[in-house]
Design a protein around this motif. Structure first.
Motif, PDB file in Angstrom:
ATOM      1  N   ASP A 294       5.539  16.984  -2.129  1.00 58.74           N
ATOM      2  CA  ASP A 294       5.968  17.294  -0.779  1.00 58.74           C
ATOM      3  C   ASP A 294       6.965  16.220  -0.311  1.00 58.74           C
ATOM      4  O   ASP A 294       6.605  15.065  -0.125  1.00 58.74           O
ATOM      5  CB  ASP A 294       4.725  17.289   0.115  1.00 58.74           C
ATOM      6  CG  ASP A 294       5.028  17.752   1.517  1.00 58.74           C
ATOM      7  OD1 ASP A 294       6.190  17.620   1.945  1.00 58.74           O
ATOM      8  OD2 ASP A 294       4.096  18.243   2.170  1.00 58.74           O
TER       9      ASP A 294
ATOM     10  N   TRP B 267       6.132  14.207   2.818  1.00 58.71           N
ATOM     11  CA  TRP B 267       5.100  13.189   2.617  1.00 58.71           C
ATOM     12  C   TRP B 267       5.747  11.913   2.060  1.00 58.71           C
ATOM     13  O   TRP B 267       5.492  10.802   2.539  1.00 58.71           O
ATOM     14  CB  TRP B 267       4.028  13.737   1.676  1.00 58.71           C
ATOM     15  CG  TRP B 267       2.808  12.887   1.523  1.00 58.71           C
ATOM     16  CD1 TRP B 267       2.569  11.660   2.079  1.00 58.71           C
ATOM     17  CD2 TRP B 267       1.631  13.193   0.759  1.00 58.71           C
ATOM     18  NE1 TRP B 267       1.336  11.192   1.715  1.00 58.71           N
ATOM     19  CE2 TRP B 267       0.739  12.120   0.900  1.00 58.71           C
ATOM     20  CE3 TRP B 267       1.253  14.285  -0.042  1.00 58.71           C
ATOM     21  CZ2 TRP B 267      -0.516  12.095   0.273  1.00 58.71           C
ATOM     22  CZ3 TRP B 267       0.010  14.263  -0.659  1.00 58.71           C
ATOM     23  CH2 TRP B 267      -0.865  13.183  -0.505  1.00 58.71           C
TER      24      TRP B 267
ATOM     25  N   HIS C  43       0.837  -1.197   0.000  1.00 59.35           N
ATOM     26  CA  HIS C  43       0.000   0.000   0.000  1.00 59.35           C
ATOM     27  C   HIS C  43       0.881   1.261   0.000  1.00 59.35           C
ATOM     28  O   HIS C  43       0.651   2.197  -0.769  1.00 59.35           O
ATOM     29  CB  HIS C  43      -0.923  -0.027   1.222  1.00 59.35           C
ATOM     30  CG  HIS C  43      -1.869   1.127   1.324  1.00 59.35           C
ATOM     31  ND1 HIS C  43      -3.194   1.029   0.984  1.00 59.35           N
ATOM     32  CD2 HIS C  43      -1.684   2.401   1.717  1.00 59.35           C
ATOM     33  CE1 HIS C  43      -3.778   2.208   1.153  1.00 59.35           C
ATOM     34  NE2 HIS C  43      -2.884   3.056   1.612  1.00 59.35           N
ATOM     35  N   ALA C  44       1.904   1.259   0.854  1.00 56.62           N
ATOM     36  CA  ALA C  44       2.787   2.424   0.941  1.00 56.62           C
ATOM     37  C   ALA C  44       3.538   2.640  -0.383  1.00 56.62           C
ATOM     38  O   ALA C  44       3.745   3.771  -0.811  1.00 56.62           O
ATOM     39  CB  ALA C  44       3.768   2.263   2.099  1.00 56.62           C
TER      40      ALA C  44
ATOM     41  N   LYS D 106       2.075   6.828  -6.688  1.00 57.33           N
ATOM     42  CA  LYS D 106       1.014   7.772  -7.055  1.00 57.33           C
ATOM     43  C   LYS D 106       1.509   9.218  -6.878  1.00 57.33           C
ATOM     44  O   LYS D 106       1.295  10.056  -7.748  1.00 57.33           O
ATOM     45  CB  LYS D 106      -0.213   7.512  -6.180  1.00 57.33           C
ATOM     46  CG  LYS D 106      -1.365   8.469  -6.365  1.00 57.33           C
ATOM     47  CD  LYS D 106      -2.168   8.120  -7.600  1.00 57.33           C
ATOM     48  CE  LYS D 106      -3.152   9.242  -7.920  1.00 57.33           C
ATOM     49  NZ  LYS D 106      -3.898   8.992  -9.133  1.00 57.33           N
ATOM     50  N   LEU D 107       2.196   9.455  -5.763  1.00 56.68           N
ATOM     51  CA  LEU D 107       2.734  10.796  -5.501  1.00 56.68           C
ATOM     52  C   LEU D 107       3.797  11.160  -6.522  1.00 56.68           C
ATOM     53  O   LEU D 107       3.807  12.267  -7.056  1.00 56.68           O
ATOM     54  CB  LEU D 107       3.384  10.826  -4.118  1.00 56.68           C
ATOM     55  CG  LEU D 107       2.571  11.314  -2.934  1.00 56.68           C
ATOM     56  CD1 LEU D 107       3.503  11.519  -1.746  1.00 56.68           C
ATOM     57  CD2 LEU D 107       1.843  12.595  -3.277  1.00 56.68           C
TER      58      LEU D 107
ATOM     59  N   SER E  48       8.824  11.027   2.378  1.00 59.98           N
ATOM     60  CA  SER E  48       9.643  10.418   3.437  1.00 59.98           C
ATOM     61  C   SER E  48       8.789   9.611   4.403  1.00 59.98           C
ATOM     62  O   SER E  48       9.195   8.535   4.851  1.00 59.98           O
ATOM     63  CB  SER E  48      10.384  11.498   4.231  1.00 59.98           C
ATOM     64  OG  SER E  48      11.263  12.178   3.384  1.00 59.98           O
ATOM     65  N   ALA E  49       7.607  10.146   4.727  1.00 55.90           N
ATOM     66  CA  ALA E  49       6.714   9.430   5.647  1.00 55.90           C
ATOM     67  C   ALA E  49       6.316   8.080   5.046  1.00 55.90           C
ATOM     68  O   ALA E  49       6.282   7.061   5.739  1.00 55.90           O
ATOM     69  CB  ALA E  49       5.476  10.268   5.949  1.00 55.90           C
ATOM     70  N   LEU E  50       6.050   8.073   3.734  1.00 58.97           N
ATOM     71  CA  LEU E  50       5.671   6.817   3.069  1.00 58.97           C
ATOM     72  C   LEU E  50       6.852   5.855   2.983  1.00 58.97           C
ATOM     73  O   LEU E  50       6.716   4.649   3.202  1.00 58.97           O
ATOM     74  CB  LEU E  50       5.125   7.114   1.672  1.00 58.97           C
ATOM     75  CG  LEU E  50       3.725   7.719   1.633  1.00 58.97           C
ATOM     76  CD1 LEU E  50       3.393   8.231   0.238  1.00 58.97           C
ATOM     77  CD2 LEU E  50       2.689   6.695   2.089  1.00 58.97           C
TER      78      LEU E  50
ATOM     79  N   ARG F 154       2.410   1.808  -3.364  1.00 59.76           N
ATOM     80  CA  ARG F 154       1.442   2.362  -4.320  1.00 59.76           C
ATOM     81  C   ARG F 154       1.224   3.851  -4.076  1.00 59.76           C
ATOM     82  O   ARG F 154       1.156   4.638  -5.009  1.00 59.76           O
ATOM     83  CB  ARG F 154       0.101   1.613  -4.214  1.00 59.76           C
ATOM     84  CG  ARG F 154       0.033   0.337  -5.038  1.00 59.76           C
ATOM     85  CD  ARG F 154      -1.406  -0.132  -5.229  1.00 59.76           C
ATOM     86  NE  ARG F 154      -2.094  -0.362  -3.973  1.00 59.76           N
ATOM     87  CZ  ARG F 154      -1.996  -1.466  -3.257  1.00 59.76           C
ATOM     88  NH1 ARG F 154      -1.240  -2.447  -3.681  1.00 59.76           N
ATOM     89  NH2 ARG F 154      -2.641  -1.602  -2.130  1.00 59.76           N
ATOM     90  N   GLU F 155       1.126   4.232  -2.810  1.00 62.11           N
ATOM     91  CA  GLU F 155       0.967   5.641  -2.451  1.00 62.11           C
ATOM     92  C   GLU F 155       2.175   6.446  -2.955  1.00 62.11           C
ATOM     93  O   GLU F 155       2.026   7.522  -3.519  1.00 62.11           O
ATOM     94  CB  GLU F 155       0.874   5.787  -0.926  1.00 62.11           C
ATOM     95  CG  GLU F 155      -0.470   5.403  -0.348  1.00 62.11           C
ATOM     96  CD  GLU F 155      -1.418   6.599  -0.297  1.00 62.11           C
ATOM     97  OE1 GLU F 155      -0.979   7.701   0.035  1.00 62.11           O
ATOM     98  OE2 GLU F 155      -2.600   6.421  -0.622  1.00 62.11           O
TER      99      GLU F 155
END
Ligand SMILES: Nc1ncnc2c1ncn2[C@@H]1O[C@H](COP(=O)(O)OP(=O)(O)OP(=O)(O)O)[C@@H](O)[C@H]1O
Ligand SMILES: [Mg+2]
Ligand SMILES: [Zn+2]
Lengths: 379, 196
Positions: free
Chosen positions: A180, A183, A164-165, A171-172, A185-187, A167-168
């Motif tokens: 960002d 963002w 999931h991470a 997508k970004l 880095s968080a993923l 894919r996120e």
């Protein structure tokens, strides 16, 4: 402590696949299901596979499992099983009112799919898996992750989360506008956290399986010795002896440094989704994809049987093994060796085949069931 | 079907937890029980529509703005609990275990669902922290992947401020959403919060 035998004593199907209502009662020992194509043999195995976490051995949706000629929207499967001298009644299915949600009952009380591993382990080998050595890495990884899941119930959660991470992240990376970096880095931190947890579980499973495969195929020449190697970006770092937290650090850095590259190709060039499981036929020193169809099948059987022993030694409980079309690619020697190992281990195996004679080695030692038109006839 | 009725059913079907089928059943029920269900519902809905607002400070919904939690003198000004949504705030209030103030983000980051940092009330949070006086921020978001990503992101945004950032303890089931937790588990998770 020796592992407790565990087995299914009876199973009832209601409105599941080709079955309307069918019950197989007083099952003793392993089960051999024979009958013509389309009789319902694999459907029955799939029903048993639903008592493992996940979507069963066909990875089917709930809607596909409902008997489509019934006009109804519900199905139910119920088993009575024994482990450690305790009988447990477990049921699962969907109600017509909520067709998207599988419900579970244990001894009449509402439970969850996540509760299954505390009662039983179910492993399987299907004809669809016969080709995993010829296909892409993702099929082998999925096959192996099933084995890992038998030992590490959290594994599926970690895999789902890093996927999931990822894919996120993709997508970004591929969206227009400014990205960002915090963002991302968080993923990437999530990918590292769950990816390294998954990689560690994969490694530990492979390391625990190998000696069992070696011991089992040692001298017992019917089954080839398989050498397992889990190769992946995170697994390789763990193999170098790096502690998990250090691997997470490296992983975060590597993912961050590949943002531009991944954004332009639209593919992740690094991460846990690239892990592959290499299997080598030791006797021939040959990679599994170069082996014959029957040899590949024999390698898979050797791995599954070793896995059954691993489950037994870790969980102190024998798994139930589903072997669909097991006789298909195995020659007579290997078939008989397989039957002997099953008897020797004392596992309950559910085997299918079109031809009764393929299982003659099990006469008097297993329950023989003739399946025809979604009906059972005990022989 | 009467057009008005059809319109109402369509509106109801869009509510979370509803589908066309349950919307039809609910509407039919309301029509049959006009005195007992429909009229009180109309009154309640128009009261809510007239009086409820979103608190400019924390994002809670209340009849006053700032909300009664933000103006409550007995609450601890130095501790801020960050939640995904108002229902999580309600869950924590039901558990009676948090005496500080709240900040509602209004969701979680999700690239796949098109929710970015600007769609959440993260700026408002940074402003509140920037204004000073806050010593601890508890990130009480769900243990879902999106929740954890959001927690990480928010923690990065607050990293330069001299305060303690904590997260709910594991007790929150993996993949769990806060609102589903019983009050006991929630209290435990809050008490055993850990530095992030
Ligand atoms: N949802 C469903 N509803 C009704 N019938 C179904 C459903 N899904 C599958 N079937 C049918 O069930 C029948 C039995 O399938 P199954 O795979 O169990 O056969 P089998 O006995 O394993 O045959 P084979 O020897 O060819 O492998 C098939 O004819 C299939 O079309
Ligand atoms: Mg079949
Ligand atoms: Zn407020």
């Amino acid at each position: 402590m020796t592992p407790q035998p565990s087995s299914i004593n009876s199973i009832s199907l209601h409105n599941f696949r080709s079955y309307e209502d069918a019950t197989l009662a007083s099952i003793a020992g392993s089960v051999v299901l024979t009958g013509p194509n389309g009789a319902g043999k694999t459907n029955l195995l799939e029903a048993v596979s639903l008592f493992a976490p996940g979507r069963g051995m066909r990875s089917a949706s709930l809607a596909e499992m409902v008997n489509d000629s019934s006009g109804k929207r519900d199905f139910a499967i119920s088993i009575n099983m024994s482990a450690a001298d305790t009988d447990t009644q477990i049921g699962t299915g969907v109600a017509a009112a909520s067709p998207g949600k599988r419900s579970v009952r244990v001894n009449g009380v509402a439970a969850m799919i996540a509760d299954f591993p505390s009662y039983m382990s179910v492993l399987w080998l299907t004809p669809a898996q016969d080709r995993i050595f010829m296909e892409g890495a993702s099929d082998r990884r999925r096959f192996f992750d099933r084995l890992v899941l038998g030992l590490f119930p959290d594994h599926a959660g970690h895999v789902a989360r890093y996927e999931h991470a990822m894919r996120e992240r993709m997508k970004l990376l591929t969206s227009d506008g400014t990205i960002d970096p915090a963002w991302l880095s968080a993923l990437e931190a999530r990918v590292a956290e769950h990816g390294v947890a998954a990689a560690a579980a994969r490694r530990e499973t492979a390391l625990a399986l190998q000696p069992l495969i070696d011991a089992q195929t040692d001298g017992l020449s019917a089954f080839p010795r398989a050498a397992l190697a889990v190769l992946g970006d995170f697994e390789n770092l763990l193999a170098k002896g790096l502690p998990a937290l250090a691997v997470e650090d490296v992983a975060r850095g590597a993912l961050a440094s590949r943002r531009t590259n991944d954004a332009s190709t639209g593919r992740a060039s690094y991460g846990p989704g690239r892990t592959d499981v290499h299997v080598t036929h030791c006797g021939k020193g040959q990679s599994a994809d170069r082996c014959s169809t029957g040899e590949q099948k024999a390698l898979l059987v050797a791995i599954i049987l070793a896995h059954a022993q691993l489950i037994a030694s870790r969980l102190k409980r024998m798994p139930i093994i589903l072997l669909d079309e097991i006789a298909a690619h195995l020659d007579a020697d290997r078939r008989h060796a397989l039957f002997e190992i099953i008897m020797h281990l004392g596992v309950q195996a559910w085997m299918t085949g079109t031809d009764r004679s393929l299982f003659s080695g099990l006469d008097g030692m297993a329950s023989f069931i003739r399946v025809n038109n979604a009906q059972f006839n005990v022989e | 079907m009467v057009a008005d009725l059809d319109h109402l059913i369509k509106l109801m079907a869009r509510l979370p937890g509803f589908g066309p089928r349950s919307a039809r059943r609910a509407v039919l029920y309301l029509i049959k029980k006009k005195e007992m269900a429909l009229f009180p519902l109309i009154t309640a809905l128009s009261d809510v529509a007239a009086e409820l607002t979103t608190c400019n400070l924390c994002g809670n919904v209340d009849t006053v703005n700032p909300c009664h939690i933000c103006t409550d003198q007995r609450r601890d000004d130095t501790a801020l609990c960050v939640v995904e949504d108002v229902d999580d705030l309600w869950a924590l209030e039901r558990a009676h275990s948090w005496r500080g103030r709240y900040h509602v983000l209004g969701g979680t980051l999700s690239a796949l669902n098109g929710v970015g940092p600007d769609d959440l009330n993260i700026k408002g949070l940074v402003e509140r922290v920037h204004a000073g006086g806050i010593e601890e921020v508890v990130l009480a978001v769900g243990a879902t992947l999106d929740g954890q990503t959001t927690a990480h992101y928010v923690a990065t945004q607050l990293a330069h401020y001299p305060l303690q950032i904590t997260a709910l303890a594991h007790g929150v089931p993996v993949g769990g959403e806060l609102d589903y937790l019983d009050e006991g588990t929630l209290t435990q998770a809050l008490k055993a919060r850990r530095p992030l």
